[in-house]
Design a protein around this motif. Structure first.
Motif: not given
Lengths: 342, 342
Positions: A6-7, A139, B320-323, B325, B331, B334
């Motif tokens: 996962d993230v 990004s 928890d699939l979407v990053a 920041p 991005l 992270l």
């Protein structure tokens, strides 16, 4: 059970190994898969367009494993506090069709896009290339810079973005890592003396980010942002003077810079260069263009690398995604612990 | 964060509400979506075939939400201890492209397939239908039986399968729920006196599960198992005598029973009947055939129903699939808690 990165664990994994080492690792897997290109099931990505953005599925298979990525592209997202691109992906076992591995791919896509750009530049940029111009500080920008240092030793980046805050962010992230960053005041200024020009902007329109007059002999152009119907970055005349390398022609003709050219516009398939069937750069004067749109095999390689790299570590958890009754013909048994007919 | 209904919670949800109530609920959502059919983005599913099976992606969108299902079909799986079909799916927000909901869909597909069959039978079977013949006692069979009771009040099922253990399993699961089950010793025996014939076998071959001579006037045939190129169940002459209803013609012509017929073979689109634009059954003598292959909109409806039904309950967890920041253009932030350049 299906394994999951996962993230949170993706961030920990990148933290642990460092961006450059992971880009180099993914690059190796992409080279391996490009060298066996003909073994893959290949289709253009499956896109659902709206005026505000696109949602895509990108499947492929080498007949042993199947993989796909879900990815969106919404240029107006950052202004509303969202990522332009988010993604996740899955690997599955072709033998029984079960999903074996799921992962966040927003960060992984950034790594694999940089890895693919760097892989192309290794065979297309001049061997003495030292300076990269970057147009676009979004990004993807830091990942591109680190990818080019990891693969080609590029230590100097001249960056331009219409958003000064984005440029400052790039400098803040990249200078501490030992790369020399020059903040340009225009595209013209950025490309001054550059051996490699990377264009990576997000606007969903036919723009001329890079003008014809700015492209000098011997340069390698890494065209990353022109990746969607109606979304291009280069003056089309640049393509006439350059040798154009692409991933999967049927997809690139829809999405890449060559969408502005006739159907029979001559291109070289990058995999043939990686497989040693074609030459990459042939002279110091040649202009080379990697018309990058991103192809499913790169995601497949990146997922394979991530899975292999995290196997047996606590970067992987599990997701309970496959119903498995004791008797495979008795799926209904899973519903009948308590049965309450209407 | 993306909401998740995993296998464990899917089983709990079905346990809690009961199969028939859920099939009825999903049926309502499918009717709603079929009635607004023209609002959807529609493409034939994207299939990756191997000699042993198929892996498919089934996307669609109503321009507000996007959904897709991953599903495999491997007829030889049960003999090796695996499910023939496993599936999972995702809903996403078209406005920003973020995935909002993920769910196991092996069980959900069984529910939605039964719901679709029952929805079709409501407008295609005779109003006085009382007896269903079921050919095939695999994973889908109990769901079909309960779907037909929920929607049409069918209380008597005559079943045949070449595997006696599968028939016994069907009886064990279904008789306690108050449905009268007759174990037939042949297809001929099963269809004797049946008002509805459901064919639902898994063999990936052009078979004649149901012979022409067995189809009498007034019967409704619910053809579920012919759903893949080279995989059909009916004597093609049956199609000549029947009015044939299909989901999405461009997909059914590739995958359904009508793959054995010319490209211009006449079919009725089921959504037009649901939307009130076309009649369903027009006489007690008519032979009607629902040439079901399963279409993306049905999965979209089922995912919507599941999401709505489980909203705010502990049947949902999170993945928890979407990053995300803090600065959407950053991005890279992270990755840089600990930075270790090569």
């Amino acid at each position: 059970m299906t394994q999951l990165v996962d993230v949170t664990n993706m961030c920990r994994w990148i933290d642990h190994h460092g961006v450059e080492k992971l880009i180099a690792g993914i690059l190796g897997y992409i080279e391996e898969d490009f060298a066996r290109w003909e073994k893959f099931d290949k289709i253009p990505r499956v896109a659902s367009h709206t005026p505000i953005g696109v949602i895509e599925l990108m499947p492929t298979s080498d007949s042993i494993e199947y993989g796909f990525k879900y990815v969106n592209g919404h240029p107006s997202n950052p202004a509303r506090g969202f990522q332009t691109v988010t993604a996740f992906g899955v690997l599955a076992d072709v033998d029984n069709g079960y999903p074996t591995f799921e992962a966040e791919m927003t960060l992984l896509t950034a790594l694999r896009t940089a890895a693919t750009s760097a892989m192309a530049a290794k065979v297309l940029a001049r061997k003495d290339a030292q300076v990269m111009a970057m147009i676009g500080a979004g990004s993807q920008s830091e990942f591109q810079a680190l990818g080019f240092r990891a693969a080609l030793g590029i230590e100097r980046v001249r960056i331009f973005d219409i958003d000064p805050n984005a440029m400052e962010k790039f400098r803040r992230n990249i200078e501490p890592l030992g790369i020399e960053v020059y903040l340009a005041d225009s595209v013209d200024d950025a490309v001054e003396g550059a051996d490699i020009i990377t264009t990576c902007t997000a606007d969903k329109a036919q723009n001329t980010i890079l003008d014809y007059s700015l492209v000098r002999p011997g340069v390698h152009i890494n065209g990353v942002g022109g990746d969607c119907p109606g979304k291009t970055e280069l003056d089309p005349r640049i393509l006439d003077d350059a040798t154009v390398f692409v991933e999967f022609p049927p997809q690139t003709r829809i999405e890449g810079e060559i969408q502005n050219k006739p159907e029979d516009f001559e291109v070289v398939e990058l995999w043939k260069v990686i497989a040693g069937q074609r030459e990459g750069r042939t002279s110091d004067e040649e202009i080379t263009l990697f018309d990058s749109v991103g192809f499913a095999i790169e995601d497949f390689s990146a997922l394979r690398y991530l899975r292999d790299s995290t196997a047996g570590t606590d970067f992987q958890t599990f997701i309970d995604l496959v119903a498995e009754p004791d008797d495979p013909k008795d799926l209904f048994s899973l519903t009948s612990r308590v049965l309450s007919p209407l």
